[in-house]
Design an enzyme around this catalytic site. Structure first.
Site, mmCIF file in Angstrom:
data_model
loop_
_atom_site.group_PDB
_atom_site.id
_atom_site.type_symbol
_atom_site.label_atom_id
_atom_site.label_comp_id
_atom_site.label_asym_id
_atom_site.label_seq_id
_atom_site.Cartn_x
_atom_site.Cartn_y
_atom_site.Cartn_z
ATOM 1 N N ASP A 1 42.813 56.597 103.824
ATOM 2 C CA ASP A 1 43.310 57.439 102.724
ATOM 3 C C ASP A 1 42.253 57.689 101.651
ATOM 4 O O ASP A 1 42.535 58.299 100.619
ATOM 5 C CB ASP A 1 44.561 56.809 102.095
ATOM 6 C CG ASP A 1 44.255 55.455 101.461
ATOM 7 O OD1 ASP A 1 43.102 54.975 101.604
ATOM 8 O OD2 ASP A 1 45.147 54.888 100.807
ATOM 9 N N GLU B 1 40.616 55.333 99.893
ATOM 10 C CA GLU B 1 40.385 54.201 98.973
ATOM 11 C C GLU B 1 39.220 53.340 99.461
ATOM 12 O O GLU B 1 38.924 53.301 100.657
ATOM 13 C CB GLU B 1 41.658 53.342 98.870
ATOM 14 C CG GLU B 1 42.770 54.042 98.116
ATOM 15 C CD GLU B 1 44.018 53.176 97.973
ATOM 16 O OE1 GLU B 1 44.004 52.032 98.481
ATOM 17 O OE2 GLU B 1 44.989 53.658 97.372
ATOM 18 N N ARG C 1 25.192 61.169 79.610
ATOM 19 C CA ARG C 1 25.039 62.378 78.790
ATOM 20 C C ARG C 1 26.302 62.704 78.007
ATOM 21 O O ARG C 1 26.274 63.462 77.065
ATOM 22 C CB ARG C 1 24.602 63.557 79.666
ATOM 23 C CG ARG C 1 23.127 63.475 80.021
ATOM 24 C CD ARG C 1 22.717 64.539 81.006
ATOM 25 N NE ARG C 1 23.279 64.290 82.321
ATOM 26 C CZ ARG C 1 23.055 65.059 83.387
ATOM 27 N NH1 ARG C 1 22.299 66.117 83.276
ATOM 28 N NH2 ARG C 1 23.577 64.748 84.561
ATOM 29 N N LYS D 1 14.645 73.594 72.798
ATOM 30 C CA LYS D 1 15.604 73.946 73.866
ATOM 31 C C LYS D 1 17.013 74.039 73.326
ATOM 32 O O LYS D 1 17.451 73.177 72.573
ATOM 33 C CB LYS D 1 15.549 72.875 74.956
ATOM 34 C CG LYS D 1 16.755 72.825 75.871
ATOM 35 C CD LYS D 1 16.555 71.792 76.958
ATOM 36 C CE LYS D 1 17.842 71.073 77.303
ATOM 37 N NZ LYS D 1 17.692 70.013 78.266
ATOM 38 N N ASP E 1 10.618 63.648 80.587
ATOM 39 C CA ASP E 1 12.059 63.780 80.381
ATOM 40 C C ASP E 1 12.761 62.603 81.053
ATOM 41 O O ASP E 1 12.188 61.946 81.919
ATOM 42 C CB ASP E 1 12.565 65.109 80.967
ATOM 43 C CG ASP E 1 13.775 65.648 80.216
ATOM 44 O OD1 ASP E 1 14.408 64.865 79.460
ATOM 45 O OD2 ASP E 1 14.111 66.830 80.377
ATOM 46 N N THR F 1 19.222 70.346 87.325
ATOM 47 C CA THR F 1 18.971 71.664 87.930
ATOM 48 C C THR F 1 17.481 71.980 87.943
ATOM 49 O O THR F 1 17.039 72.846 88.688
ATOM 50 C CB THR F 1 19.675 72.773 87.125
ATOM 51 O OG1 THR F 1 19.126 72.792 85.798
ATOM 52 C CG2 THR F 1 21.168 72.541 87.037
HETATM 53 C C1 R5P Z 1 18.998 66.609 78.465
HETATM 54 O O1 R5P Z 1 19.289 66.272 77.325
HETATM 55 C C2 R5P Z 1 18.197 65.761 79.378
HETATM 56 O O2 R5P Z 1 17.266 65.002 78.694
HETATM 57 C C3 R5P Z 1 17.503 66.618 80.442
HETATM 58 O O3 R5P Z 1 16.568 67.480 79.814
HETATM 59 C C4 R5P Z 1 18.484 67.460 81.223
HETATM 60 O O4 R5P Z 1 19.559 66.681 81.668
HETATM 61 C C5 R5P Z 1 17.795 68.120 82.392
HETATM 62 O O5 R5P Z 1 18.734 68.910 83.060
HETATM 63 P P1 R5P Z 1 18.304 70.171 83.891
HETATM 64 O O6 R5P Z 1 17.266 69.752 84.885
HETATM 65 O O7 R5P Z 1 19.581 70.621 84.537
HETATM 66 O O8 R5P Z 1 17.767 71.228 82.952
#
Ligand code: R5P
Length: 308
Positions: free
Chosen positions: A40, A42, A99, A193, A219, A224
């Site tokens: 199911d 789980e 996030r 940004k 980062d 994406t």
């Molecule tokens: C946002 O605040 C994070 O630090 C990254 O910049 C973000 O999650 C990146 O996401 P993506 O690759 O979708 O632009």
């Protein structure tokens, strides 16, 4: 008991290769556990060895299929707790839902806090994680949490650049960029940004100078890839000589593209088969932090002494 390891290491099913690497770094083998999916849907868990009175670590990355792996982690904690483990310490290389750490808009949840509550309620005694999206998440926990930095692992990809400049693709990453720049003894620049939807970003202004320089975009997450792609475009428009990216967590969707970026280096906090990125392992970093925790030694001072 004589001859026993001072701890046991178990893993959920989110990241088998990292779990095996971590076990090797700790000179141990993974604890025996059966994780299955019932017809199911789980999740069922059976701990296949005694954990009574033992200090137990559990590795699970809450990514790729975060709802499933979070629930699986909660069930593993419950199983270990009911099997009388002395303490259950979580190793969460990527802390999913980070996030959602504030009410961005009216009637939004604060899911990162909800996840922290669930983990504690289930029975976690301590959390070891890495590059949390925002450090205030540490305050969502009433148990000790160690937030490691991937910087010493990632920064190796930035050595031998002639004229480096660290660029934050987002004001939220300023502090991270500054730490990289301090180590590389170079300047920082910031891209402005604005996210106008989950997959749509507007970005144009650059604060600082990248002209003729080797840009290092830093980062915490690639999802994406839009943030990096657009930041790279802004740097190219402003005369950057070359562009590389250093990123802690590769959530990488299929659509991710890195036009204009020579190299994208990510850690293996999340499994990825994306051939466009180079993965560096955090197993030695996690292993060293765990060893120090076991010996009651400082974790923050390990960055000064370790060669990863
Ligand atoms: C946002 O605040 C994070 O630090 C990254 O910049 C973000 O999650 C990146 O996401 P993506 O690759 O979708 O632009």
């Amino acid at each position: 008991m004589k001859g026993q390891d001072p701890f046991l290491l178990f893993a959920g099913s989110s990241h088998e290769s990292l779990a095996l690497e971590l076990a090797k770094a700790l000179n141990t083998t993974l604890g025996k556990i059966r994780i299955e999916t019932f017809p199911d849907g789980e999740t069922g868990v059976e701990v296949l060895q005694s954990v009574r009175g033992r200090r137990v670590f559990v590795l699970q990355s809450v990514a790729r299929n975060p709802n499933h792996f979070l629930m699986e982690l909660l069930i593993i904690i419950d199983a270990l707790k009911r099997a009388s483990a002395k303490s259950i310490e979580l190793v969460i290389p990527y802390f999913g839902y980070a996030r959602q750490d504030r009410k961005g808009m009216e009637r939004n949840p604060i899911t990162a806090k909800l996840v922290a509550d669930l983990l504690q309620k289930a029975g976690a005694a301590r959390v070891l994680t890495m590059d949390l999206h925002t450090e205030q998440i540490e305050g969502f926990f009433d148990i000790p949490i160690d937030n490691l930095y991937a910087r010493p692992v990632l920064i190796k990809g930035a050595k031998n650049l002639q004229s480096p400049v660290v660029v934050s693709p987002d004001v939220g990453r300023n502090k991270m960029a500054r730490h990289f720049a301090e180590e590389l003894k170079c300047e920082i620049a910031i891209v402005d940004k604005r996210r106008v939807g989950p997959e749509k970003i507007e970005m144009d202004a650059l604060i600082g100078n990248v002209k003729g320089k080797d840009v290092l975009l830093v980062d915490d997450i690639i999802s994406t890839g839009k943030t990096l792609e657009i930041a790279a475009k802004v740097c190219i428009l402003n005369g950057a000589k070359s562009i590389r990216a250093l990123v802690s967590h590769a959530l990488l969707s299929e659509k991710a593209r890195f036009d204009g970026i020579e190299e994208v280096i990510v850690t293996n906090s999340v499994p990825t088969s994306n051939k466009q990125v180079k993965q560096v392992s955090i197993a030695p970093l996690l292993g060293e932090a765990i060893k120090r925790g076991l010996k009651g030694e400082s974790i923050s001072s390990m960055y000064r002494s370790m060669k990863i």
